[in-house]
Design an enzyme around this catalytic site. Sequence first.
Site, PDB file in Angstrom:
ATOM      1  N   CYS A  92       0.844  -1.192   0.000  1.00 32.26           N
ATOM      2  CA  CYS A  92       0.000   0.000   0.000  1.00 32.26           C
ATOM      3  C   CYS A  92       0.883   1.246   0.000  1.00 32.26           C
ATOM      4  O   CYS A  92       2.029   1.219   0.444  1.00 32.26           O
ATOM      5  CB  CYS A  92      -0.972   0.003   1.167  1.00 32.26           C
ATOM      6  SG  CYS A  92      -0.232  -0.274   2.795  1.00 32.26           S
ATOM      7  N   THR A 134       2.874  -2.396   4.255  1.00 34.25           N
ATOM      8  CA  THR A 134       2.997  -0.950   4.087  1.00 34.25           C
ATOM      9  C   THR A 134       4.224  -0.620   3.250  1.00 34.25           C
ATOM     10  O   THR A 134       5.210  -1.373   3.236  1.00 34.25           O
ATOM     11  CB  THR A 134       3.188  -0.229   5.430  1.00 34.25           C
ATOM     12  OG1 THR A 134       4.439  -0.636   6.004  1.00 34.25           O
ATOM     13  CG2 THR A 134       2.070  -0.510   6.389  1.00 34.25           C
ATOM     14  N   ASP A 135       4.175   0.518   2.575  1.00 36.05           N
ATOM     15  CA  ASP A 135       5.424   1.124   2.161  1.00 36.05           C
ATOM     16  C   ASP A 135       6.128   1.555   3.447  1.00 36.05           C
ATOM     17  O   ASP A 135       5.494   1.709   4.498  1.00 36.05           O
ATOM     18  CB  ASP A 135       5.182   2.319   1.237  1.00 36.05           C
ATOM     19  CG  ASP A 135       6.388   2.621   0.360  1.00 36.05           C
ATOM     20  OD1 ASP A 135       7.505   2.179   0.713  1.00 36.05           O
ATOM     21  OD2 ASP A 135       6.228   3.293  -0.672  1.00 36.05           O
ATOM     22  N   TRP A 136       7.433   1.736   3.368  1.00 32.05           N
ATOM     23  CA  TRP A 136       8.224   1.937   4.576  1.00 32.05           C
ATOM     24  C   TRP A 136       7.820   3.223   5.306  1.00 32.05           C
ATOM     25  O   TRP A 136       7.823   4.294   4.724  1.00 32.05           O
ATOM     26  CB  TRP A 136       9.699   1.930   4.215  1.00 32.05           C
ATOM     27  CG  TRP A 136      10.328   0.556   4.282  1.00 32.05           C
ATOM     28  CD1 TRP A 136      11.514   0.251   4.866  1.00 32.05           C
ATOM     29  CD2 TRP A 136       9.817  -0.680   3.765  1.00 32.05           C
ATOM     30  NE1 TRP A 136      11.768  -1.113   4.754  1.00 32.05           N
ATOM     31  CE2 TRP A 136      10.734  -1.700   4.086  1.00 32.05           C
ATOM     32  CE3 TRP A 136       8.652  -1.041   3.087  1.00 32.05           C
ATOM     33  CZ2 TRP A 136      10.548  -3.041   3.748  1.00 32.05           C
ATOM     34  CZ3 TRP A 136       8.449  -2.372   2.741  1.00 32.05           C
ATOM     35  CH2 TRP A 136       9.396  -3.347   3.077  1.00 32.05           C
ATOM     36  N   GLY A 156       4.831   3.837   6.197  1.00 33.06           N
ATOM     37  CA  GLY A 156       3.570   4.261   5.598  1.00 33.06           C
ATOM     38  C   GLY A 156       2.367   3.978   6.463  1.00 33.06           C
ATOM     39  O   GLY A 156       1.231   4.172   6.030  1.00 33.06           O
TER      40      GLY A 156
END
Length: 798
Positions: A254, A287-289, A291
């Site tokens: 995401c 998640t994106d890092w 995020g």
Amino acid sequence: MFSEKTVLALAILSLCGLGHADGNITSDTYFYGDSPPVYPSPNGTGNGDWAASYQKAAALVAQMTLDEKNNLTFGIETSGTGCVGAIGAISRLGFPGMCLQDAGNGVREADFVNSYPSGLHVGASWNKSLAHDRGWYMAGEFRTKGVNIALGPVVAPMGRLTTNGRNWEGVASDPYLSGVLAARTVDGMQGQGVISSVKHFIGYEQELYRNPTVNSDNQTVESISSNIDDKTMHEAYLWPFQDALKAGAGNIMCSYNRINNSHACQNSKTLNGLLKTELGFEGFVVTDWVGQHSGVSSALAGLDMAMPTGETYWGTYLKEAVNNGSVPLSRLDDMATRIIATWYQMGQDSPNYPALGVGMPYNISEPHKIVNALTPEAKPVLFEGAVEGHVLVKNVNNALPLKKPQLLSVFGWDAVAPVSYIPNNILASDPWEEGYEPALFELDGDVIINEPYDYQVAFNGTLSVGGGSGANAGPYVSAPLDALQQRAYEDNTVIMWDTGKNPNKLGVMEASDACLVFINAFASEGLDRSGTYDSYSDTLVAKVAETCPNTVVVVHNAGTRLVESFAENPNVTAIVFGHLPGQDSGRAITALLYGDENFSGKLPYTVAKNETDYPAYWHSYAVSPFSLFPQSNFTEGVLLDYKWFDAKNITPRYEFGFGLSYSNFSFSNLHVSSVQDGIATYPSGVIEQGGQVDLWDTLVKVTATVQNSGSKSGSEVAQLYLGIPGGPVRQLRGFDKVRIPAGRSAQVSFSLTRRDLSTWDVTAQKWKLQSGNYKVYVGSSSRNLPLKTTLKITTDSS
């Protein structure tokens, strides 16, 4: 998207306590309801070919303690693994943990790996088999290095914003082309047993405000909200993700942005509704890092794993939420089951799968164990991939191919090798020459330029890859000048060069048979580009062309690059968009310039004459009354790229799908099969990963003949476009790349599925096959379509 609310906003602010006297909204309460809630988060069911993996996963998860299940959902300290993210082992149950590593065009921050052509280069190749093979060999290197999840491919950004800094990581500015090539990539990667993480879900189309920041008044400015209507979401931005899911993708990442004012990693509509319900996703969401922006909310909305750690919102907090009932135990069980089922699905429980991060040293500059992931079998794919992503857009007076020139002159900073090529450096992606340090400051990974500087040109060497988490280094980089010098040796050619950046001090050789000018257009994660052309490069081209009547321009571009300043210059006889070819850059362009290889690439985007021709050229800003909640309204809807140009009758410089060859191709014998009268308007099949199964039924077969009338063998990309009733003028719905010997012909074929022929019905919430006349076009680009016919469809609702 905000039609009524925007009108009423300023009138109600003081009454509701949502804003200051200056009219700015200061509470996100204002936006509640913009993204509809979809709860509960559906459990993975193991439909289709996921059944056996889910049975194994359910059995393993049933043996786990609450702590063990909880620990699967968030990252741990990775200094011992070298992975960009890691999940800890459960040793007593034989689960070794998981390593997550960048990126979409090769293993990042590692030695003894290859640097593959970037996503945009794959898009320019229009080659399905090459996309698969690139994914296969690339994933083999991830596997050898002990990586479980490779963070790619990228299908968002999709190029809505022309100046987006990450467009080079994606495939194309078209959902169909992007989806087909991403699906082939997923198939290749997961064939090696490596989980592909398709990213970034969803509507991630600008870098500015991608993360929350703090303004000069110490107020938090939220992530940008991509405001997308339901029809546009399905027909444009969700489309390539659906293709990747149909191919079996095990992971979805995401994105940082908000979607209709709800953070992507806690958006129940997109995660629970679109992804896990409508598209039947069986894998897990990461998640994106950094995020993640909530604990309970993100868990209930469908997030399964937080990276790089989960201690801020999950960890002990998620365990507490499960214990007090805020998050049902069934939700945690589903999170764990999805993760373990994906591990089983790729066969990573095999004792032959390498140990976690075995080849990923934490600090590559220090002594470490060498794990060599290079294989000779990958070399043809690296080279052909580099070759086929080059697009020839101008070639007059037979300027190309070169024919053993007596004197060849080379200009431009992009012709030479980078000044630094080390895996944990910024590599050739650093746009500034050595020693120059522009004034920068960074907020949560977003780089902000704090001085006027045209940073889209990289002075420090040839651009083979863009910047950010997608940047990587191979065992070498073949620079154009190096490869040209080798060819000069073989042909007894005199070669001279000036690769300095001061165009006023050029020693142009008037006696040159040809002058080659290498320029570039840099882009990187974290910042959007300052434009789509730069004065340094354009001035260099003009200076060379003043003296040299046979000037050939090669642009290594990490995104769309305008060429208006020299496109019609009579002394500029050839123009090549070289994109980002990876480590074989110089070898590939030299083979093409000399005719050892034939150009076959096609533009995966439109090159305009003016910046203002694009519907979304520049990023959205935080403006009153949304200064703290920046908004980006996707008002162009489904009219992305060429569809916008067609709808507005704008003539581009070079259209989507355009590309020249050393051969000439013609089209004939178009045949379109018919559709049985009374066919069902809506699909009725069961849902498996990828959506309702009958969406993928082939309803129409289209064939045509392509003739190579030239004197050189070459490949042509035959393209099929549909004019669907009520939709864009035409939209890509098929392509077939065929190699044809000189003087011969070949048949191309296209299969049109129910989904290809349908539009999204926002009322029925299903794909709708309409009654009416569908226009069918076949040709060599979006505006060169010599074959035309009409397909009539009559459904059961007519």
